[in-house]
Motif scaffolding. Structure first.
Motif, PDB file in Angstrom:
ATOM      1  N   GLU A 144      -2.989   8.805   1.768  1.00 29.85           N
ATOM      2  CA  GLU A 144      -1.544   8.555   1.849  1.00 29.85           C
ATOM      3  C   GLU A 144      -0.819   9.737   2.478  1.00 29.85           C
ATOM      4  O   GLU A 144       0.039   9.555   3.341  1.00 29.85           O
ATOM      5  CB  GLU A 144      -0.973   8.254   0.458  1.00 29.85           C
ATOM      6  CG  GLU A 144       0.507   7.970   0.437  1.00 29.85           C
ATOM      7  CD  GLU A 144       0.927   6.663   1.086  1.00 29.85           C
ATOM      8  OE1 GLU A 144       2.130   6.377   1.078  1.00 29.85           O
ATOM      9  OE2 GLU A 144       0.076   5.926   1.618  1.00 29.85           O
ATOM     10  N   SER A 145      -1.155  10.953   2.070  1.00 23.70           N
ATOM     11  CA  SER A 145      -0.476  12.111   2.649  1.00 23.70           C
ATOM     12  C   SER A 145      -0.828  12.265   4.126  1.00 23.70           C
ATOM     13  O   SER A 145       0.047  12.563   4.944  1.00 23.70           O
ATOM     14  CB  SER A 145      -0.775  13.395   1.870  1.00 23.70           C
ATOM     15  OG  SER A 145      -2.143  13.699   1.899  1.00 23.70           O
TER      16      SER A 145
ATOM     17  N   ALA B  27      -7.352   8.568  -2.344  1.00 18.70           N
ATOM     18  CA  ALA B  27      -6.148   7.770  -2.061  1.00 18.70           C
ATOM     19  C   ALA B  27      -4.953   8.681  -1.778  1.00 18.70           C
ATOM     20  O   ALA B  27      -4.155   8.412  -0.876  1.00 18.70           O
ATOM     21  CB  ALA B  27      -5.845   6.839  -3.224  1.00 18.70           C
TER      22      ALA B  27
ATOM     23  N   SER C  34       0.795  -1.212   0.000  1.00 18.11           N
ATOM     24  CA  SER C  34       0.000   0.000   0.000  1.00 18.11           C
ATOM     25  C   SER C  34       0.837   1.277   0.000  1.00 18.11           C
ATOM     26  O   SER C  34       0.309   2.340  -0.261  1.00 18.11           O
ATOM     27  CB  SER C  34      -0.966   0.005   1.186  1.00 18.11           C
ATOM     28  OG  SER C  34      -0.231   0.070   2.388  1.00 18.11           O
ATOM     29  N   GLU C  35       2.129   1.201   0.306  1.00 20.09           N
ATOM     30  CA  GLU C  35       2.924   2.422   0.359  1.00 20.09           C
ATOM     31  C   GLU C  35       3.284   2.883  -1.057  1.00 20.09           C
ATOM     32  O   GLU C  35       3.837   2.135  -1.844  1.00 20.09           O
ATOM     33  CB  GLU C  35       4.198   2.192   1.179  1.00 20.09           C
ATOM     34  CG  GLU C  35       4.943   3.472   1.423  1.00 20.09           C
ATOM     35  CD  GLU C  35       6.000   3.331   2.497  1.00 20.09           C
ATOM     36  OE1 GLU C  35       6.277   4.354   3.132  1.00 20.09           O
ATOM     37  OE2 GLU C  35       6.532   2.237   2.687  1.00 20.09           O
ATOM     38  N   MET C  36       2.936   4.120  -1.359  1.00 19.61           N
ATOM     39  CA  MET C  36       3.219   4.703  -2.672  1.00 19.61           C
ATOM     40  C   MET C  36       4.671   5.138  -2.762  1.00 19.61           C
ATOM     41  O   MET C  36       5.262   5.529  -1.768  1.00 19.61           O
ATOM     42  CB  MET C  36       2.375   5.961  -2.889  1.00 19.61           C
ATOM     43  CG  MET C  36       0.950   5.764  -3.140  1.00 19.61           C
ATOM     44  SD  MET C  36       0.202   7.404  -3.464  1.00 19.61           S
ATOM     45  CE  MET C  36      -1.401   6.894  -3.988  1.00 19.61           C
TER      46      MET C  36
ATOM     47  N   PHE D 201       3.068   8.949  -6.277  1.00 18.82           N
ATOM     48  CA  PHE D 201       2.338  10.051  -5.649  1.00 18.82           C
ATOM     49  C   PHE D 201       2.289  11.243  -6.600  1.00 18.82           C
ATOM     50  O   PHE D 201       1.237  11.857  -6.784  1.00 18.82           O
ATOM     51  CB  PHE D 201       3.000  10.438  -4.320  1.00 18.82           C
ATOM     52  CG  PHE D 201       2.156  11.349  -3.486  1.00 18.82           C
ATOM     53  CD1 PHE D 201       1.228  10.827  -2.599  1.00 18.82           C
ATOM     54  CD2 PHE D 201       2.276  12.728  -3.579  1.00 18.82           C
ATOM     55  CE1 PHE D 201       0.429  11.662  -1.823  1.00 18.82           C
ATOM     56  CE2 PHE D 201       1.491  13.564  -2.806  1.00 18.82           C
ATOM     57  CZ  PHE D 201       0.567  13.032  -1.927  1.00 18.82           C
TER      58      PHE D 201
ATOM     59  N   ARG E 110       6.986   8.390   1.710  1.00 19.43           N
ATOM     60  CA  ARG E 110       7.325   8.751   3.093  1.00 19.43           C
ATOM     61  C   ARG E 110       8.754   9.315   3.167  1.00 19.43           C
ATOM     62  O   ARG E 110       8.984  10.359   3.764  1.00 19.43           O
ATOM     63  CB  ARG E 110       7.186   7.512   3.992  1.00 19.43           C
ATOM     64  CG  ARG E 110       7.647   7.685   5.398  1.00 19.43           C
ATOM     65  CD  ARG E 110       7.533   6.378   6.196  1.00 19.43           C
ATOM     66  NE  ARG E 110       7.818   5.159   5.455  1.00 19.43           N
ATOM     67  CZ  ARG E 110       9.063   4.683   5.251  1.00 19.43           C
ATOM     68  NH1 ARG E 110      10.098   5.298   5.720  1.00 19.43           N
ATOM     69  NH2 ARG E 110       9.225   3.576   4.560  1.00 19.43           N
TER      70      ARG E 110
ATOM     71  N   ARG F  98      -1.598   9.819   6.175  1.00 20.26           N
ATOM     72  CA  ARG F  98      -0.910   8.729   6.867  1.00 20.26           C
ATOM     73  C   ARG F  98       0.560   9.073   7.099  1.00 20.26           C
ATOM     74  O   ARG F  98       1.080   8.938   8.209  1.00 20.26           O
ATOM     75  CB  ARG F  98      -1.026   7.437   6.044  1.00 20.26           C
ATOM     76  CG  ARG F  98      -0.387   6.208   6.684  1.00 20.26           C
ATOM     77  CD  ARG F  98      -0.441   5.009   5.736  1.00 20.26           C
ATOM     78  NE  ARG F  98       0.511   5.126   4.650  1.00 20.26           N
ATOM     79  CZ  ARG F  98       1.817   4.856   4.769  1.00 20.26           C
ATOM     80  NH1 ARG F  98       2.310   4.474   5.914  1.00 20.26           N
ATOM     81  NH2 ARG F  98       2.615   4.970   3.724  1.00 20.26           N
ATOM     82  N   VAL F  99       1.216   9.571   6.061  1.00 22.21           N
ATOM     83  CA  VAL F  99       2.641   9.887   6.165  1.00 22.21           C
ATOM     84  C   VAL F  99       2.859  11.100   7.075  1.00 22.21           C
ATOM     85  O   VAL F  99       3.793  11.109   7.883  1.00 22.21           O
ATOM     86  CB  VAL F  99       3.263  10.087   4.765  1.00 22.21           C
ATOM     87  CG1 VAL F  99       4.679  10.602   4.853  1.00 22.21           C
ATOM     88  CG2 VAL F  99       3.229   8.773   3.993  1.00 22.21           C
TER      89      VAL F  99
END
Length: 125
Positions: free
Chosen positions: A55-56, A51, A22-24, A29, A111, A58-59
């Protein structure tokens, strides 16, 4: 009963494989940012934008937790951003930074790229 165990195992396997992938990357990104930008107002309803935001978020949550832990421990800090809500980070700044990354760094996790960007934007003095 046997069917239930198999279903649970399949669900666990699916969850783990999604979590692992799942990590871009920084490049993914950036591509998603460009795609969202090309959609114009329709981007607000796009799953791609959701999405990106997830992601942003989360990071950034990880980043804030790491910075808080570093400050609490009294050791060297990665970067020194202003308190949450006081510093403004524009999407264009991040997009410019990601666009200027060499191809090899585009393959790194988003990240890592965000942490590097924050270190550049908010260096400790």
């Amino acid at each position: 009963m046997n069917w239930t165990i198999r279903s649970a195992a399949l669900a666990a396997t699916a969850f783990l494989s999604v979590a692992a992938t799942s990590e871009m990357t920084a490049g993914q990104f950036l591509s998603a940012m460009n795609k969202a930008e090309s959609l114009g107002p329709a981007a607000l309803m796009s799953s791609d934008v959701r999405a990106l935001r997830a992601e942003s978020d989360r990071v950034l949550t990880m980043y804030r937790a790491d910075i808080a832990q570093q400050a609490k421990s009294g050791g060297p800090r990665h970067s020194c951003p202003p308190p949450q809500g006081q510093g403004k980070m524009k999407g264009e700044e991040l997009k410019t930074y990601l666009t200027q990354l060499p191809a090899a760094k585009q393959k790194q996790p988003f990240r890592t790229a965000l942490y590097d960007f924050m270190k550049q934007k908010f260096p400790c003095k």
